[in-house]
Write an enzyme that holds these catalytic residues in place. Structure first.
Site, PDB file in Angstrom:
ATOM      1  N   ASP A 155       3.233  19.252  73.103  1.00 31.53           N
ATOM      2  CA  ASP A 155       3.011  18.209  74.100  1.00 31.53           C
ATOM      3  C   ASP A 155       1.530  17.862  74.130  1.00 31.53           C
ATOM      4  O   ASP A 155       0.681  18.745  74.235  1.00 31.53           O
ATOM      5  CB  ASP A 155       3.453  18.787  75.444  1.00 31.53           C
ATOM      6  CG  ASP A 155       3.547  17.730  76.509  1.00 31.53           C
ATOM      7  OD1 ASP A 155       2.724  16.795  76.496  1.00 31.53           O
ATOM      8  OD2 ASP A 155       4.440  17.844  77.356  1.00 31.53           O
ATOM      9  N   ASP A 182       8.165  22.899  70.986  1.00 34.62           N
ATOM     10  CA  ASP A 182       7.833  21.696  71.744  1.00 34.62           C
ATOM     11  C   ASP A 182       6.317  21.588  71.792  1.00 34.62           C
ATOM     12  O   ASP A 182       5.638  22.492  72.297  1.00 34.62           O
ATOM     13  CB  ASP A 182       8.410  21.830  73.161  1.00 34.62           C
ATOM     14  CG  ASP A 182       8.094  20.629  74.037  1.00 34.62           C
ATOM     15  OD1 ASP A 182       8.632  20.566  75.156  1.00 34.62           O
ATOM     16  OD2 ASP A 182       7.312  19.752  73.615  1.00 34.62           O
ATOM     17  N   GLU A 197      26.397  24.017  74.974  1.00 31.24           N
ATOM     18  CA  GLU A 197      26.100  23.412  76.264  1.00 31.24           C
ATOM     19  C   GLU A 197      25.282  22.142  76.087  1.00 31.24           C
ATOM     20  O   GLU A 197      24.306  22.111  75.329  1.00 31.24           O
ATOM     21  CB  GLU A 197      25.304  24.375  77.161  1.00 31.24           C
ATOM     22  CG  GLU A 197      25.000  23.718  78.512  1.00 31.24           C
ATOM     23  CD  GLU A 197      24.017  24.466  79.397  1.00 31.24           C
ATOM     24  OE1 GLU A 197      23.523  25.533  78.980  1.00 31.24           O
ATOM     25  OE2 GLU A 197      23.745  23.971  80.500  1.00 31.24           O
ATOM     26  N   SER A 202       9.355  13.003  70.535  1.00 31.85           N
ATOM     27  CA  SER A 202       9.950  13.232  71.847  1.00 31.85           C
ATOM     28  C   SER A 202      10.158  11.942  72.625  1.00 31.85           C
ATOM     29  O   SER A 202      10.850  11.910  73.618  1.00 31.85           O
ATOM     30  CB  SER A 202       9.066  14.167  72.671  1.00 31.85           C
ATOM     31  OG  SER A 202       7.918  13.451  73.125  1.00 31.85           O
TER      32      SER A 202
END
Lengths: 509, 454
Positions: free
Chosen positions: B113, B111, B46, B162
């Protein structure tokens, strides 16, 4: 599994050689013929075994000496494989091994149908497995793991020495001595997720290095997962099994069975007067019945589920039919029901409960298991088990109204959260009777009542009644299932009584 | 290399150029096909696109590299996310019987951040980053990369910038792609040390024994702590900052330290006071428990009570380590890692706000990585048009004019990114893929062997 005719096949089959030990994952279903009577006996006996496992599990710490000795006794009594001095498979009786194997698979059929049944079955089988695994010596345990394709390998002494500090600092309760003296297993980390998640194990290159004591947890989780998947599969093929008319009734019996005292004989009929019930409900009724009684008083009505559960309980504590009729009528008349309507609509069903109508089966009061597992209450109902079926907030409020201490309420809620409903009720018993430890294992609302009465100064009558084995006297002239008739015909009296209990139990559902 | 000034308004003009001439489609396809070991692996993947005006479309899937290219060149997505490999083609998920369309595999992803560190960095906050706080990402990558490699045995880890304020990790090993939700969750928990939200003051609590993973992580933190925390973040400088740090110290040591700090102002000396105080507590506890054990032996009694006394006394003694970890240890977004079907920003995607390309990070040169020199889409588009020194224009001969031209365009496309700052990142990505290709080859051989047996 082939369901053969009534011929008994007593072959001491070569399959017993397939059993490496008395312990197995039950991966392969048995492939042989047995008679219907064996089918039933095996199933009922394993059920008794699992119920013992359940009872011991709630009243003792698992794997203590007392627990072990009690479970051993039961295994022996029921002819399941158990030999404390067993060195190899030949020490075990082939028949016992076969029984263990087959009975497990039969019970899968009976217990795969609902979430609750599956959970119960898995829990007891896991506990039994733990007991048996614990019984093996380390070498046998490793053999078992390898035979079952569990990729666990022990690490060498050299490797242990190299990793000593890391191993000490990773696993709980591991000292330098433990590392050198005990086995450590190297397991792919995906098979030890619980330990990885909590960082309680040493990881290297994708392998978890697990001390012997923790390997058991992992094996148990593996067993639990396999059994859970198997039950899901079994449930899908159930329609085919149910189409066999010989089996369907028995399987239904088994999943609702309560093997033990059923409180159907009331030796104290008439000893309780109606005006005692209000005070008794506060003092000696379990929470479910107290709740039903209160609803009845408040609403002057109870729906069918509540009438059955409470009505049979009252019969169990000693109300006679005449008393029961009077009790219900008096209460219903205060509500929307007039005397005529009561006689027409409700009196019949009360007489039915006492075995005076229709099939004339003397119904037995519901056990805790039946209350918890069957017929959950819906809107407007007050039956069921409050610890199972009430929303925890509402349960908390109710307990507050009944003056249970806040710390007591918290203990109860904790038990409820862990799904130990009967233990929660037992805790309620302890708190309302101001005792530290109830000396019984709660199984039945009438048992609660009797224990309470005993405590509050009941006396000899009640004690005698509890010790005597109870069997239902009034046997149904029941059309019953052909299965039960056959059983009664060709096996021991003991078994006949047992299955008749099951039969009458089934019929009042 | 200076980044051309990027203006988000120019995206609609730059994106077509980027997708036609710069996006590394063949490497991208090579990555997501994983050597063709599993049938339909690429086809069942996907993708989701965020288009102009924030239009978001999910369940995009493609049969071939060409189809992917054509679609992306047609839609010019502002953002591209990569999701899971499903049981069926995602673009056809509505035609599949309900319940059977399932996410089967996906890389294990992380991830990190910078906004999650707002309570412990003083230089920036929210979406801002600077070279001072970027060290946190460097530390995070060192710690996590080591753990994924040494503890979990994962070989193929791709770290990606990112585009604005963080980094992503894509663990591409076959074992990682096949992990269940429970396994991903367990790995994430294992890697998590900083726990608690705004209301929690003390976010790291260590008890005995200190797991090797924690020791290894601390070793990394210690390498950077002096420069990063004491100097760049001035941890022990301002009154406010010192107060926050002392809030993490057990009460009995706090007042002593506050007093000492009246006299001692130098950051390094202050920190030394803290570590010394901590060591004192650690040794003290050890002596205490040792005494208890001795005492029992001479009495000949075994008293279980003293064992628990031992363990409660040992809490709070590692506060200097706890402080270092609270200020420096990586903070993961657990939800990103746990789900098999979670969509994550694709490598080589553009960040619409900064214009920077999400480029892979060369971990062997990690300490040199500078997020501010990552090329923006405007820079690389500009570089495209700049003639390279000494380059000649392609000469078009007679006759096979059209063919040659087409050929030349293809050739030029292949070389296009090489003329830009994107080149070195794509080269690194190629090396990453080469590393994985060896294991794909082995897998393919194994599978064909098995088939031959039947």
């Amino acid at each position: 599994m082939q369901f053969g005719g009534r011929r008994k096949k007593n072959s001491i089959n070569p399959q017993s050689e397939l059993y490496g030990q008395h312990l197995q994952f039950y991966g392969q279903p048995p492939l042989e013929n047995i008679s219907l009577s064996e089918f039933e006996t095996f199933a009922v006996e394993r059920l008794k075994l699992l119920k013992t496992v359940e009872n011991l599990g709630v009243s003792h710490v698992k794997l203590t000496d007392l627990y072990i000795s009690k479970l051993e006794k039961e295994l022996k009594a029921l002819n399941f494989p158990y030999r404390p001095d067993a060195v190899s498979i030949v020490d075990f009786d082939a028949l016992e091994l076969k029984k263990d194997h087959i009975s497990h698979f039969i019970l899968r059929l009976a217990y795969c149908q609902t979430e609750d049944l599956r959970r119960w079955f898995i829990q007891q089988e896991v506990d039994l497995f733990r007991f048996r695994f614990n019984d093996l010596d380390p070498k046998q345990q490793l053999e078992f793991l390898h035979k079952n394709n569990l990729r666990y390998d022990t690490i060498s002494s050299e490797e242990k020495l190299k990793l000593k500090d890391q191993l000490i600092n990773s696993s709980f309760g591991v000292s330098g001595i433990t590392v050198m003296e005990h086995e450590f297993y190297k397991v792919p980390f995906q098979d030890a997720l619980d330990l990885v998640r909590l960082r309680k194990v040493y990881l290297k290159q994708g392998y978890a290095y697990i001390p012997h004591q923790d390997i058991v947890t992992i094996v148990l989780n593996d067993f639990r997962t396999r059994l859970s998947k198997a039950l899901a599969l079994t449930a899908r093929s159930l329609p085919a099994v149910h189409s066999d008319e010989r089996l369907q009734p028995l399987l239904n019996h088994l999943s609702h069975a309560y093997v033990g005292q059923d409180y159907s004989i009331q030796k104290n009929v008439g000893k309780i007067s109606l005006d005692q019930i209000d005070s008794l409900s506060g003092k000696s009724f379990p929470l479910c019945m107290r709740q039903l009684h209160q609803s009845l008083r408040e609403n002057h009505h109870l729906r069918h589920g509540g009438r059955m559960q409470y009505g049979l309980f009252l019969k169990g504590i000693g109300l006679s039919l005449e008393q029961a009729l009077q009790f219900w009528k008096m209460e219903f008349i205060r509500g929307k029901v007039d005397a005529d309507k009561f006689d027409k609509a409700y009196a019949y069903s009360i007489r039915h409960m006492f075995g005076k109508e229709g099939k004339r089966t003397d119904y037995t009061p519901y056990s805790c298991m039946k209350v918890i597992l069957s017929n959950p209450p819906s809107q407007g109902d007050h039956h069921g088990c409050p610890f199972r079926h009430s929303d925890p907030e509402l349960l908390k409020q109710k307990l507050q109204v009944y003056k249970v201490s806040p710390s007591g309420i918290n203990q109860i809620l904790e038990l409820v959260k862990g799904m130990h409903y009967q233990l929660a009720c037992q805790k309620y018993f302890e708190l309302t009777h101001n005792i530290e430890d109830s000396s019984f294992s709660l199984n039945h609302p009438n048992q609660y009542f009797l224990e309470s009465q005993k405590l509050l100064g009941g006396g000899k009558d009640i004690k005698r009644e509890m010790d005597a084995p109870q069997r239902s006297q009034e046997n149904a002239a029941s059309k019953g299932s052909t299965a039960t008739q056959e059983v009664a015909a060709n096996t021991s009296q003991h078994l006949a009584e047992m299955t008749e209990d099951l039969d009458s139990f089934f019929q009042d559902a | 290399m200076p980044s051309s000034d990027y203006d988000p308004a120019s995206l609609p003009d730059l994106l077509p150029l980027y997708y036609r001439r710069l996006f590394p489609f063949s490497q991208y396809y090579r990555w997501l096909s994983y050597g063709g070991v599993q049938k339909n692996y690429f086809q069942n993947r996907e993708f989701s696109f965020t288009l102009k005006d924030d239009i978001y479309v999910r369940y995009q899937s493609f049969s071939t590299q060409n189809e992917l290219e054509k679609e992306m060149q047609k839609m010019n997505p502002y953002k591209i996310d990569v999701g899971a490999v499903y049981s069926h083609r995602p673009s056809q998920h509505n035609t599949v019987k309900s319940g059977t369309f399932q996410a089967l595999e996906k890389e294990l992803v992380f991830d990190i951040d910078m906004t999650d560190y707002d309570d412990v960095r003083s230089c920036c906050s929210a979406a801002d980053i600077c070279s001072k706080c970027w060290t946190l990402m460097t530390i995070a990558i060192h710690i996590l990369d080591r753990a994924l490699r040494d503890d979990f045995g994962f070989q193929h880890r791709l770290w990606v910038y990112s585009g604005r304020r963080g980094v992503h990790c894509w663990v591409c090993d076959e074992a990682a792609r096949k992990l269940s939700v429970a396994a991903r969750s367990a790995v994430t928990e294992y890697l998590s040390l900083v726990k608690g939200g705004d209301e929690t003051v003390k976010k790291v609590v260590l008890t005995e024994p200190i797991h090797p993973f924690i020791s290894n992580s601390l070793d990394v933190v210690k390498e950077y702590f002096t420069q990063y925390a004491l100097h760049d973040q001035d941890l022990m400088g301002s009154k406010e900052s010192v107060e926050k740090v002392l809030a993490l110290v057990p009460e009995d040591a706090r007042s002593y330290l506050q007093q000492e700090f009246e006299k001692e102002k130098k950051p390094e000396k202050r920190w030394k006071l803290i570590t010394t105080e901590a060591k004192r507590k650690q040794v003290g506890n050890f002596a205490h428990s040792f005494y208890i054990v001795l005492h029992i032996r001479t009495e000949g009694l075994v008293v279980l009570q003293s064992v628990s006394l031992k363990s409660t006394a040992k809490k709070g003694q590692y506060f200097e380590k706890e402080i270092m970890l609270q200020y420096c240890y990586p903070r993961l977004d657990a939800n990103v890692s746990k789900g098999v079907n979670h969509l994550l920003k694709s490598p080589f995607s553009v960040h619409p706000k900064t214009g920077r390309i999400s480029v892979p990070i060369d971990v062997s040169e990690l300490d040199k990585f500078d997020p501010f020199s990552v090329p923006t889409i405007s820079l690389i588009c500009e570089e495209l048009d700049r003639p390279r020194p000494g380059e000649e224009k392609e000469k078009l001969g007679d006759g096979k004019e059209k063919e040659d031209e087409k050929d030349a365009i293809e050739k030029r496309k292949i070389r296009d990114y090489k003329r830009t700052s994107l080149a070195k990142y794509i080269k690194y990505f190629d090396q990453f893929l080469d590393g994985m290709a060896r294991s794909w080859k082995a897998e393919r051989l194994r599978k064909s062997d098995l088939q031959k047996e039947f």
